[in-house]
Design a protein around this motif. Structure first.
Motif, mmCIF file in Angstrom:
data_model
loop_
_atom_site.group_PDB
_atom_site.id
_atom_site.type_symbol
_atom_site.label_atom_id
_atom_site.label_comp_id
_atom_site.label_asym_id
_atom_site.label_seq_id
_atom_site.Cartn_x
_atom_site.Cartn_y
_atom_site.Cartn_z
ATOM 1 N N GLY A 241 32.842 16.807 -36.218
ATOM 2 C CA GLY A 241 34.034 17.379 -36.957
ATOM 3 C C GLY A 241 35.421 16.751 -36.338
ATOM 4 N N PRO A 242 36.288 16.908 -37.157
ATOM 5 C CA PRO A 242 37.588 16.488 -36.614
ATOM 6 C C PRO A 242 38.123 17.525 -35.276
ATOM 7 C CG PRO A 242 37.920 17.879 -38.763
ATOM 8 C CD PRO A 242 36.455 17.649 -38.423
ATOM 9 N N GLY A 243 38.833 16.932 -34.333
ATOM 10 C CA GLY A 243 39.270 17.596 -33.439
ATOM 11 C C GLY A 243 38.283 17.782 -32.262
ATOM 12 N N VAL A 244 36.758 17.447 -32.306
ATOM 13 C CA VAL A 244 36.090 17.566 -31.368
ATOM 14 C C VAL A 244 36.115 16.296 -30.512
ATOM 15 C CG1 VAL A 244 33.632 17.861 -30.847
ATOM 16 C CG2 VAL A 244 34.573 18.859 -33.026
ATOM 17 N N GLU A 245 36.618 16.481 -29.287
ATOM 18 C CA GLU A 245 36.756 15.540 -28.389
ATOM 19 C C GLU A 245 35.521 15.275 -27.490
ATOM 20 O OE1 GLU A 245 40.372 15.892 -26.591
ATOM 21 O OE2 GLU A 245 41.521 15.723 -28.398
ATOM 22 N N ARG A 246 35.314 16.604 -26.930
ATOM 23 C CA ARG A 246 34.146 16.567 -25.844
ATOM 24 C C ARG A 246 33.633 18.030 -26.016
ATOM 25 N NH1 ARG A 246 37.599 14.040 -22.044
ATOM 26 N NH2 ARG A 246 36.892 12.122 -20.947
ATOM 27 N N ALA A 247 32.277 17.861 -26.178
ATOM 28 C CA ALA A 247 31.829 19.500 -26.818
ATOM 29 C C ALA A 247 30.422 19.545 -25.699
ATOM 30 C CB ALA A 247 31.112 19.271 -28.038
ATOM 31 N N ILE A 248 30.337 20.682 -25.043
ATOM 32 C CA ILE A 248 28.861 21.029 -24.383
ATOM 33 C C ILE A 248 28.380 22.149 -25.535
ATOM 34 C CG2 ILE A 248 28.237 22.454 -22.623
ATOM 35 C CD1 ILE A 248 30.201 21.808 -20.854
ATOM 36 N N VAL A 249 26.824 21.838 -25.583
ATOM 37 C CA VAL A 249 26.052 22.313 -26.246
ATOM 38 C C VAL A 249 24.878 23.331 -25.419
ATOM 39 C CG1 VAL A 249 24.171 22.666 -28.189
ATOM 40 C CG2 VAL A 249 26.177 20.932 -28.408
ATOM 41 N N ASP A 309 32.985 21.055 -14.375
ATOM 42 C CA ASP A 309 34.431 21.208 -14.793
ATOM 43 C C ASP A 309 34.992 20.098 -15.213
ATOM 44 O OD1 ASP A 309 37.061 22.097 -14.699
ATOM 45 O OD2 ASP A 309 37.205 22.371 -12.458
ATOM 46 N N VAL A 310 34.811 19.644 -16.406
ATOM 47 C CA VAL A 310 35.294 18.429 -17.080
ATOM 48 C C VAL A 310 36.500 18.758 -17.861
ATOM 49 C CG1 VAL A 310 34.666 16.512 -18.560
ATOM 50 C CG2 VAL A 310 33.124 17.448 -17.189
ATOM 51 N N LYS A 311 37.562 18.023 -17.566
ATOM 52 C CA LYS A 311 38.770 18.367 -18.488
ATOM 53 C C LYS A 311 38.551 17.856 -19.945
ATOM 54 C CE LYS A 311 42.126 17.409 -14.501
ATOM 55 N NZ LYS A 311 43.049 16.595 -14.197
ATOM 56 N N GLY A 312 39.392 18.467 -20.759
ATOM 57 C CA GLY A 312 39.382 18.136 -22.346
ATOM 58 C C GLY A 312 38.027 18.498 -22.990
ATOM 59 N N ILE A 313 37.317 19.885 -22.669
ATOM 60 C CA ILE A 313 36.145 20.165 -23.406
ATOM 61 C C ILE A 313 37.065 20.991 -24.251
ATOM 62 C CG2 ILE A 313 34.136 21.742 -23.583
ATOM 63 C CD1 ILE A 313 33.592 20.674 -20.747
ATOM 64 N N THR A 314 36.651 20.568 -25.825
ATOM 65 C CA THR A 314 37.288 21.284 -26.798
ATOM 66 C C THR A 314 36.617 22.128 -27.344
ATOM 67 O OG1 THR A 314 36.669 19.445 -28.270
ATOM 68 C CG2 THR A 314 38.953 19.303 -27.185
ATOM 69 N N HIS A 315 35.227 22.035 -27.539
ATOM 70 C CA HIS A 315 34.207 22.935 -28.112
ATOM 71 C C HIS A 315 32.943 23.150 -27.295
ATOM 72 C CE1 HIS A 315 36.659 21.468 -31.524
ATOM 73 N NE2 HIS A 315 36.071 22.351 -32.191
ATOM 74 N N THR A 335 35.463 25.659 -21.835
ATOM 75 C CA THR A 335 36.506 25.346 -22.812
ATOM 76 C C THR A 335 37.756 26.226 -22.614
ATOM 77 O OG1 THR A 335 37.377 24.543 -24.975
ATOM 78 C CG2 THR A 335 36.089 26.540 -24.762
ATOM 79 N N ALA A 336 39.092 25.899 -22.950
ATOM 80 C CA ALA A 336 40.007 26.572 -23.035
ATOM 81 C C ALA A 336 40.663 26.791 -21.521
ATOM 82 C CB ALA A 336 40.090 27.906 -23.654
ATOM 83 N N ARG A 337 40.488 25.730 -20.699
ATOM 84 C CA ARG A 337 40.801 25.769 -19.308
ATOM 85 C C ARG A 337 42.300 25.301 -18.817
ATOM 86 N NH1 ARG A 337 35.579 26.454 -16.610
ATOM 87 N NH2 ARG A 337 36.364 25.316 -14.603
ATOM 88 N N ASN A 338 42.863 25.771 -17.895
ATOM 89 C CA ASN A 338 44.147 25.418 -17.478
ATOM 90 C C ASN A 338 45.147 25.472 -18.538
ATOM 91 O OD1 ASN A 338 43.067 24.728 -14.811
ATOM 92 N ND2 ASN A 338 42.209 22.709 -15.588
ATOM 93 N N GLY A 339 45.265 26.399 -19.347
ATOM 94 C CA GLY A 339 46.163 26.696 -20.425
ATOM 95 C C GLY A 339 45.850 25.943 -21.702
ATOM 96 N N ALA A 340 44.586 25.264 -21.911
ATOM 97 C CA ALA A 340 44.718 24.639 -22.953
ATOM 98 C C ALA A 340 43.906 25.603 -24.260
ATOM 99 C CB ALA A 340 43.576 23.455 -22.987
ATOM 100 N N ASP A 341 43.768 25.285 -25.372
ATOM 101 C CA ASP A 341 43.248 25.936 -26.359
ATOM 102 C C ASP A 341 41.609 25.491 -26.482
ATOM 103 O OD1 ASP A 341 45.095 27.459 -27.061
ATOM 104 O OD2 ASP A 341 45.631 26.103 -28.542
ATOM 105 N N GLY A 342 40.728 26.364 -26.959
ATOM 106 C CA GLY A 342 39.262 26.015 -27.263
ATOM 107 C C GLY A 342 38.641 26.554 -28.336
ATOM 108 N N VAL A 343 37.334 26.200 -28.498
ATOM 109 C CA VAL A 343 36.645 26.667 -29.828
ATOM 110 C C VAL A 343 35.300 26.822 -29.120
ATOM 111 C CG1 VAL A 343 35.638 26.323 -32.078
ATOM 112 C CG2 VAL A 343 38.130 25.482 -31.420
ATOM 113 N N ALA A 344 34.529 28.183 -29.488
ATOM 114 C CA ALA A 344 33.370 28.342 -29.044
ATOM 115 C C ALA A 344 32.483 28.905 -30.365
ATOM 116 C CB ALA A 344 33.298 29.605 -28.314
ATOM 117 N N VAL A 345 31.553 28.022 -30.944
ATOM 118 C CA VAL A 345 30.915 28.277 -32.010
ATOM 119 C C VAL A 345 29.387 28.924 -31.708
ATOM 120 C CG1 VAL A 345 29.969 27.760 -34.243
ATOM 121 C CG2 VAL A 345 32.184 26.754 -33.470
#
Length: 412
Positions: A241-249, A309-315, A335-345
């Protein structure tokens, strides 16, 4: 407060400036000063709070003030980590914060060359980062002595307990210099860890930056209720989907992680798996590809994911709910590290209802008000054999009535 206010050695402050670090995180602000003064630390902090720098910076400062070189076969500082990935991450942080200073580091962990580790230790090292299993192996073979260790850190102590490392850790601690400076960091504080604190730390300063089992405020959490077979298609939709740059499942088992990764590849998503059954070089390749963006999705088990600890995990996607509810917090903390937003599903099947409720209990959040049973489609009115709706009280097929009298002839 700024890092300059701590009075750290110039090579460290220069390295922090080059990395763009100016203001310490809450755990760093509370923990660095006491350690510079020589105090022991008990740190309660979840992943993503900057705890590696909280212990690395004081240790580097102290080592830079020491004269001479380490004695062959010894180390000045020992960092114990529960997983190989976390150990590698810690070494990277030490090297970054040391800047151009001549600080020697050595990784001692399974799955890599034992001979290379022995050769490095034979010269003596400033900072030894190790997992308990390989370290006790080298200690038993007299390839390293721990009696000159002056600084020691137990990182993610609760995970040490989960992985059965408490006895090896206690044995290692018994070999250390009696006048060492110690630090213990843990996301949770189960009773066995509390007992370890009493024997490991001396009059420690307790620092706590978040209540136990709380979730970072910038993680947008959601739960989707579905039958297990539908998870594969839904996962592919989410990570594509849109906005998914890096994801951990997250998968519950090693086989499950391999299967999920393989299915994603079949569904056209670049993915790889990381777990304890993979060789260290394979794990590092997968993690490296994930960091570089060559692989957008990394499928992991709980143990393997600690220390990533990988930067830019969005989901973060929970393909399976964890057996231990505390791991939910660790998972979505990727996700949501160092002040960033993140999504958890979280994809929740009906047989995972108890696990979902356990997660809600420790986090204090209602992730889904209805529970997994709510997604089951209500059955329509039961029908009779002829297709018409049954009347109230009617059960089974309609009974055939017996005919009385002689049977009708075929001609009739």
């Amino acid at each position: 407060m700024t890092f300059a206010g701590f009075g750290l050695a110039k090579p460290i402050t220069d390295a922090l400036a080059r990395a763009g670090f100016e203001t310490p995180t809450p755990i760093q602000a509370q923990a660095i000063g006491p350690q510079l003064e020589g105090r022991d630390i008990l740190g309660l902090a979840q992943t993503g709070t900057g705890k590696t720098a909280a212990f690395a910076l004081p240790i580097l400062h102290h080592i830079l003030g020491m004269k001479g070189r380490p004695t062959p076969g010894t180390a000045r500082a020992l960092i114990l980590a529960p997983t190989r990935e976390l150990a590698v991450q810690i070494q990277d942080e030490f090297r970054r914060f040391a800047g151009g200073a001549r600080i020697s580091t050595c990784l001692v962990l399974g799955g890599t060359s034992r001979g290379g580790q022995i050769r490095m230790l034979s010269r003596g090292v400033d900072v030894l980062i190790a997992t308990p299993g390989r370290l006790t192996d080298l200690v038993d073979d007299r390839k390293v002595r721990l009696d000159e260790v002056r600084f020691v850190v137990l990182d993610e102590a609760d995970r040490m307990l989960d992985m059965g490392f408490v006895k090896p850790v206690k044995r290692i601690v018994s070999m250390l210099h009696p006048r060492r400076q110690s630090a213990l960091f843990s996301a949770t504080m189960p009773s066995e860890i509390s007992g370890l604190v009493e024997t490991f730390l001396t009059d420690p300063v307790r620092v706590e930056v978040a209540p136990q089992s709380t979730v970072a405020g910038k993680v947008e959490q959601s739960v989707e209720l579905m039958d297990g077979p539908k998870k594969r298609a839904r996962l592919a939709e989410i990570v594509s989907g849109p906005g998914v740059e890096r994801a951990i499942v997250f998968a519950r088992t090693k086989r499950g992680a391999d299967r999920v990764a393989a299915n994603l590849v079949k569904d056209g998503v670049a993915a790889d798996a990381i777990h304890g059954n993979k060789a260290q070089n394979a794990r590092q390749r997968a993690l490296g590809a994930f960091k570089l963006g060559k692989v957008r999705v990394l499928v992991a088990t709980d143990i393997a994911a600690r220390g990533i600890d990988v930067k830019g995990i969005t989901h973060v996607v929970n393909y399976d709910l964890p057996d231990e509810p505390e791991n939910y917090v660790h998972r979505i903390g990727r996700t949501a590290r160092n002040g960033a937003d993140g999504v958890a599903v979280t994809l929740c099947a009906p047989d995972e209802e108890k696990k979902l409720r356990a997660v809600e209990k420790i986090t204090g959040e209602v992730l889904h008000p209805d529970g997994p049973a709510a997604h089951r489609q209500p059955r329509g009115p039961r029908k009779a054999a002829n297709g018409a709706p049954r009347k109230d009280g009617e059960q089974g097929r309609p009974r055939r009535r017996r005919r009385r009298g002689p049977p009708r002839s075929k001609a009739a």
